[in-house]
Motif scaffolding. Structure first.
Motif, PDB file in Angstrom:
ATOM      1  N   ASP A  70       0.833  -1.195   0.000  1.00 10.59           N
ATOM      2  CA  ASP A  70       0.000   0.000   0.000  1.00 10.59           C
ATOM      3  C   ASP A  70       0.879   1.261   0.000  1.00 10.59           C
ATOM      4  N   GLU A  71       0.235   2.412  -0.080  1.00  7.64           N
ATOM      5  CA  GLU A  71       0.963   3.675  -0.236  1.00  7.64           C
ATOM      6  C   GLU A  71       1.832   3.995   0.978  1.00  7.64           C
ATOM      7  N   ALA A  72       1.353   3.691   2.178  1.00  4.73           N
ATOM      8  CA  ALA A  72       2.141   3.978   3.377  1.00  4.73           C
ATOM      9  C   ALA A  72       3.427   3.151   3.405  1.00  4.73           C
ATOM     10  N   ALA A  76       7.207   4.682   3.209  1.00 11.44           N
ATOM     11  CA  ALA A  76       8.178   4.391   4.262  1.00 11.44           C
ATOM     12  C   ALA A  76       9.479   3.856   3.670  1.00 11.44           C
ATOM     13  N   HIS A  77       9.384   2.949   2.717  1.00 17.98           N
ATOM     14  CA  HIS A  77      10.585   2.367   2.121  1.00 17.98           C
ATOM     15  C   HIS A  77      11.340   3.385   1.266  1.00 17.98           C
ATOM     16  N   LYS A  78      10.617   4.183   0.498  1.00 19.18           N
ATOM     17  CA  LYS A  78      11.297   5.211  -0.316  1.00 19.18           C
ATOM     18  C   LYS A  78      12.026   6.203   0.586  1.00 19.18           C
ATOM     19  N   TRP A  79      11.354   6.662   1.624  1.00 20.44           N
ATOM     20  CA  TRP A  79      11.948   7.634   2.525  1.00 20.44           C
ATOM     21  C   TRP A  79      13.161   7.040   3.229  1.00 20.44           C
ATOM     22  N   ALA A  80      13.027   5.798   3.695  1.00 18.30           N
ATOM     23  CA  ALA A  80      14.118   5.148   4.425  1.00 18.30           C
ATOM     24  C   ALA A  80      15.317   4.880   3.527  1.00 18.30           C
ATOM     25  N   TRP A  81      15.076   4.452   2.280  1.00 16.75           N
ATOM     26  CA  TRP A  81      16.212   4.205   1.393  1.00 16.75           C
ATOM     27  C   TRP A  81      16.911   5.502   1.023  1.00 16.75           C
ATOM     28  N   TYR A  82      16.118   6.571   0.816  1.00 19.66           N
ATOM     29  CA  TYR A  82      16.754   7.847   0.465  1.00 19.66           C
ATOM     30  C   TYR A  82      17.590   8.380   1.626  1.00 19.66           C
ATOM     31  N   TRP A  83      16.966   8.567   2.795  1.00 21.94           N
ATOM     32  CA  TRP A  83      17.671   9.179   3.907  1.00 21.94           C
ATOM     33  C   TRP A  83      18.626   8.211   4.596  1.00 21.94           C
ATOM     34  N   GLY A 128      26.647  -2.563   4.128  1.00 24.45           N
ATOM     35  CA  GLY A 128      26.297  -2.683   5.532  1.00 24.45           C
ATOM     36  C   GLY A 128      25.907  -1.343   6.145  1.00 24.45           C
ATOM     37  N   ALA A 129      26.675  -0.294   5.844  1.00 21.65           N
ATOM     38  CA  ALA A 129      26.362   1.042   6.363  1.00 21.65           C
ATOM     39  C   ALA A 129      25.030   1.539   5.801  1.00 21.65           C
ATOM     40  N   GLN A 130      24.782   1.286   4.515  1.00 17.05           N
ATOM     41  CA  GLN A 130      23.509   1.698   3.927  1.00 17.05           C
ATOM     42  C   GLN A 130      22.340   0.933   4.553  1.00 17.05           C
ATOM     43  N   LEU A 131      22.501  -0.348   4.777  1.00 14.31           N
ATOM     44  CA  LEU A 131      21.433  -1.154   5.363  1.00 14.31           C
ATOM     45  C   LEU A 131      21.135  -0.707   6.793  1.00 14.31           C
ATOM     46  N   ILE A 132      22.172  -0.443   7.583  1.00 10.82           N
ATOM     47  CA  ILE A 132      21.955   0.036   8.951  1.00 10.82           C
ATOM     48  C   ILE A 132      21.245   1.384   8.927  1.00 10.82           C
ATOM     49  N   GLY A 133      21.682   2.284   8.041  1.00  8.79           N
ATOM     50  CA  GLY A 133      21.012   3.579   7.918  1.00  8.79           C
ATOM     51  C   GLY A 133      19.567   3.428   7.494  1.00  8.79           C
ATOM     52  N   TYR A 134      19.327   2.529   6.544  1.00 15.52           N
ATOM     53  CA  TYR A 134      17.957   2.265   6.084  1.00 15.52           C
ATOM     54  C   TYR A 134      17.081   1.772   7.220  1.00 15.52           C
TER      55      TYR A 134
END
Length: 146
Positions: A70-72, A76-83, A128-134
């Motif tokens: 769904d949209e939420a 959430a995933h788009k925002w988390a992957w970006y930031w 690993g750093a990207q995954l932890i940040g995500y």
């Protein structure tokens, strides 16, 4: 404009997708072990083909999951992957600077210093750093929006 009917709830759900991915991992691991044992001179080509096939299946599973989300969940995933991913890259860039200035040493001493081992270490640290940040950003997004 024609209205499309509301899509049915996905059949597998979250646990089903995790189980499907775990099963895929087991099958690929078993196939890789068989290739190592019986591959002979074609081992590298067979493992490359197996990896390519596996990645294609993973992308297909991700597309199915994304279409059913769904949209939420998508937001959430788009925002988390970006930031989160961006923050992870910043950590890697800072670490690269510290390594370049001989402040820290990131290459494990167990490595032989071969370029492929050093590249794989760098790739692993970056992912690993990207995954932890995500994961941190994803949790923060859901905590803020609940």
């Amino acid at each position: 404009m024609l209205d499309k009917p509301i899509r049915k709830r996905r059949r597998l759900g979250y646990i089903g997708m995790l189980a499907l991915c775990a099963l895929l991992g087991l099958v690929v691991g078993f196939a890789a072990a068989l290739i190592d044992t019986f591959g002979g001179p074609a081992t590298d080509a067979l493992q490359t083909g197996l990896l390519t096939l596996c990645m294609g299946i993973v992308v297909w599973i991700c597309v199915l999951w994304w279409r059913a989300a769904d949209e939420a969940v998508r937001e959430a995933h788009k925002w988390a992957w970006y930031w989160g991913g961006s923050a992870g890259i910043v950590v890697v860039i800072l670490a690269l600077g510290l390594v370049g200035w001989d402040v820290i040493e990131l290459a494990p001493t167990v490595l032989s210093g071969e370029p492929t081992e050093l590249i794989m270490t760098g790739v692993g640290l970056t992912l690993g750093a990207q995954l932890i940040g995500y994961l941190i950003a994803w949790a923060a997004w859901w905590l803020r929006h609940r």
